[in-house]
Design an enzyme around this catalytic site. Structure first.
Site, PDB file in Angstrom:
ATOM      1  N   LYS A 104       0.845  -1.197   0.000  1.00 55.68           N
ATOM      2  CA  LYS A 104       0.000   0.000   0.000  1.00 55.68           C
ATOM      3  C   LYS A 104       0.886   1.255   0.000  1.00 55.68           C
ATOM      4  O   LYS A 104       2.093   1.151   0.245  1.00 55.68           O
ATOM      5  CB  LYS A 104      -0.959  -0.033   1.189  1.00 55.68           C
ATOM      6  CG  LYS A 104      -0.286  -0.108   2.517  1.00 55.68           C
ATOM      7  CD  LYS A 104      -1.243  -0.642   3.582  1.00 55.68           C
ATOM      8  CE  LYS A 104      -0.613  -0.439   4.954  1.00 55.68           C
ATOM      9  NZ  LYS A 104      -1.236  -1.289   5.984  1.00 55.68           N
ATOM     10  N   TYR A 117      15.724  29.976   8.697  1.00 56.91           N
ATOM     11  CA  TYR A 117      14.447  30.547   9.140  1.00 56.91           C
ATOM     12  C   TYR A 117      14.338  30.586  10.654  1.00 56.91           C
ATOM     13  O   TYR A 117      14.783  29.674  11.342  1.00 56.91           O
ATOM     14  CB  TYR A 117      13.286  29.729   8.589  1.00 56.91           C
ATOM     15  CG  TYR A 117      13.033  29.962   7.112  1.00 56.91           C
ATOM     16  CD1 TYR A 117      12.734  31.234   6.634  1.00 56.91           C
ATOM     17  CD2 TYR A 117      13.094  28.910   6.212  1.00 56.91           C
ATOM     18  CE1 TYR A 117      12.498  31.450   5.285  1.00 56.91           C
ATOM     19  CE2 TYR A 117      12.847  29.111   4.854  1.00 56.91           C
ATOM     20  CZ  TYR A 117      12.562  30.391   4.398  1.00 56.91           C
ATOM     21  OH  TYR A 117      12.330  30.598   3.074  1.00 56.91           O
TER      22      TYR A 117
HETATM   23  C1  LIG Z   1      -0.266  -2.210   6.537  1.00 56.25           C
HETATM   24  C2  LIG Z   1      -0.800  -3.527   6.961  1.00 56.25           C
HETATM   25  C3  LIG Z   1       0.056  -4.607   7.215  1.00 56.25           C
HETATM   26  C4  LIG Z   1       1.564  -4.469   7.186  1.00 56.25           C
HETATM   27  O1  LIG Z   1       2.006  -3.887   8.380  1.00 56.25           O
HETATM   28  P1  LIG Z   1       3.562  -3.709   8.690  1.00 56.25           P
HETATM   29  O2  LIG Z   1       3.603  -3.284  10.105  1.00 56.25           O
HETATM   30  O3  LIG Z   1       4.084  -2.663   7.781  1.00 56.25           O
HETATM   31  O4  LIG Z   1       4.183  -5.041   8.440  1.00 56.25           O
HETATM   32  C5  LIG Z   1      -0.505  -5.818   7.528  1.00 56.25           C
HETATM   33  N1  LIG Z   1      -1.850  -5.977   7.582  1.00 56.25           N
HETATM   34  C6  LIG Z   1      -2.696  -4.969   7.351  1.00 56.25           C
HETATM   35  C7  LIG Z   1      -4.163  -5.206   7.429  1.00 56.25           C
HETATM   36  C8  LIG Z   1      -2.211  -3.718   7.028  1.00 56.25           C
HETATM   37  O5  LIG Z   1      -3.059  -2.706   6.812  1.00 56.25           O
END
Ligand SMILES: *Cc1c(COP(=O)(O)O)cnc(C)c1O
Length: 361
Positions: free
Chosen positions: A34, A254
């Site tokens: 994702k 800044y």
């Molecule tokens: C993002 C996600 C993961 C992966 O999590 P990590 O901590 O990055 O390994 C696993 N399961 C779901 C449902 C997620 O949304």
């Protein structure tokens, strides 16, 4: 030309996947991609991780991108369908759907297409974000099994709130809650995110869902991915564009927030929050210059940062500067910016040039 570049180490991705498999032999691995592969590039990551058993995406649109790129593995849409048209799209693209809410059960019940859709039933075991209450597991499972348009091979899943704390009672309770709720239902199970793969063997189940660890990142407080044998999959670099002498008492940048304690050289590097380098990075945040650490001074601006060169008399305009990645853990930079490594890799912006490195990690 702006020299700001994110190099993606394809071999690090492959080696991290193999490393995670070693923690749970026999389990299958869903590579979670994702947010554009945690900022590393969706198609690029999927290509490098061709050995993954499935991919996890946040939207049907990302599933479409992966199918268009030739991904043949199962692709799981982690939030499932939102409206009736989504079901046709999920079938057309052969995407699996996570079902976590009553509204989605209603969509499926009203659906007349008999071609079986593969579903993952998400149960809430204590995180209280997405999922049916675990106590309803049996009833919802039976309703799904009764639908002709749902593949009977349903994967049971849940997600942890605090698995990065390896002795936390909450995760133990979540595992127990999930086990009790699903006992006897049959079918594959999926509980473990990266932290649970590394720290909770009792939660490995049949399908691992690996995100951050695949990219070499740890979510465990005070520990870096390299401490777990993982390799960073992104190195963010730029160059020095100026070196300026300032005098004792003069301020940098800044808000004049940092004053030179003595006459000294300040390096100016071509990266800033416009590239995704966090504005919240405090004075003292490390960067690498000629392979050695130097420290940020003053505020991060949109296009530029300023660096203390007192220990880098040999620095020259044009020298490369590493912001994070190989040699400098993104977790450490994140800690200086009051955030987590994931937010930094996800936040690299479009104006940064992406390059691929395919050498062995
Ligand atoms: C993002 C996600 C993961 C992966 O999590 P990590 O901590 O990055 O390994 C696993 N399961 C779901 C449902 C997620 O949304």
């Amino acid at each position: 030309m702006r020299a700001t570049c994110a190099t993606i180490h394809l071999d690090a991705l492959r080696s991290n996947l193999a490393q995670l498999r070693g923690h749970a032999p026999g389990a299958r691995v869903m590579a979670v991609v994702k947010a554009d592969g945690y900022g590393h590039g969706l198609e690029r990551v999927a290509r490098a991780l061709a050995a993954a058993d499935a991919f996890g995406v946040a939207s049907i649109a990302d599933g479409l991108r992966l199918r268009a790129a030739g991904t043949h593995q199962r692709i799981v849409v982690l939030s499932g369908p939102d409206e009736p048209g989504d079901l046709a799209e999920l079938r057309r693209l052969r995407l699996d759907a996570v079902i976590h809410h009553e509204a989605q059960l209603d969509l499926l019940a009203a659906d007349t297409d008999p071609r079986p859709l593969r579903v993952w039933l998400k149960l809430d075991s204590g995180m209280h974000r997405l999922g049916f209450p675990a106590a309803r597991a049996r009833e919802v499972h039976a309703r799904l099994r009764a639908l002709p348009g749902v593949d009977p091979d349903i994967v049971l899943m849940t997600h942890f709130a605090n698995s990065d704390v390896f002795d936390d009672a909450m995760t133990a309770r979540q595992i127990e809650c999930f086990r009790a709720a699903t006992a006897g239902l049959g079918g594959a199970t999926s509980l473990a995110n990266s932290a649970a793969i590394l720290g909770w063997p009792a939660a490995h189940g049949d399908w691992l869902r690996a995100g951050g660890a695949l990219y070499g990142m740890s979510v465990v407080e005070g520990r870096n991915g390299v401490d777990f044998g993982l390799h960073p999959a992104m190195t963010l670099t730029t160059r020095l564009v100026a070196i300026n002498r300032v005098h004792k008492g003069e301020s940098i940048g800044y808000a004049a927030s940092w004053q030179a304690p003595q006459d000294m050289d300040i390096g100016v590097a071509a990266i800033g929050y416009g590239d995704g380098y966090p504005r919240s990075a405090r004075a003292g945040t490390p960067v690498l210059l000629g392979g050695r650490r130097a420290q940020l001074v003053g505020r991060v601006s949109m296009d530029l940062i300023t660096i203390d060169l007192r220990d880098h008399a040999d620095a020259r305009v044009g020298d490369p500067v590493v912001l994070w990645g190989q040699g400098l853990a993104v977790e450490e930079v994140a800690a200086h910016a009051g955030t987590i490594a994931y937010e930094l890799t996800c936040g690299v912006t479009r104006r940064v040039l992406f390059a691929e490195d395919d050498r062995a990690a």
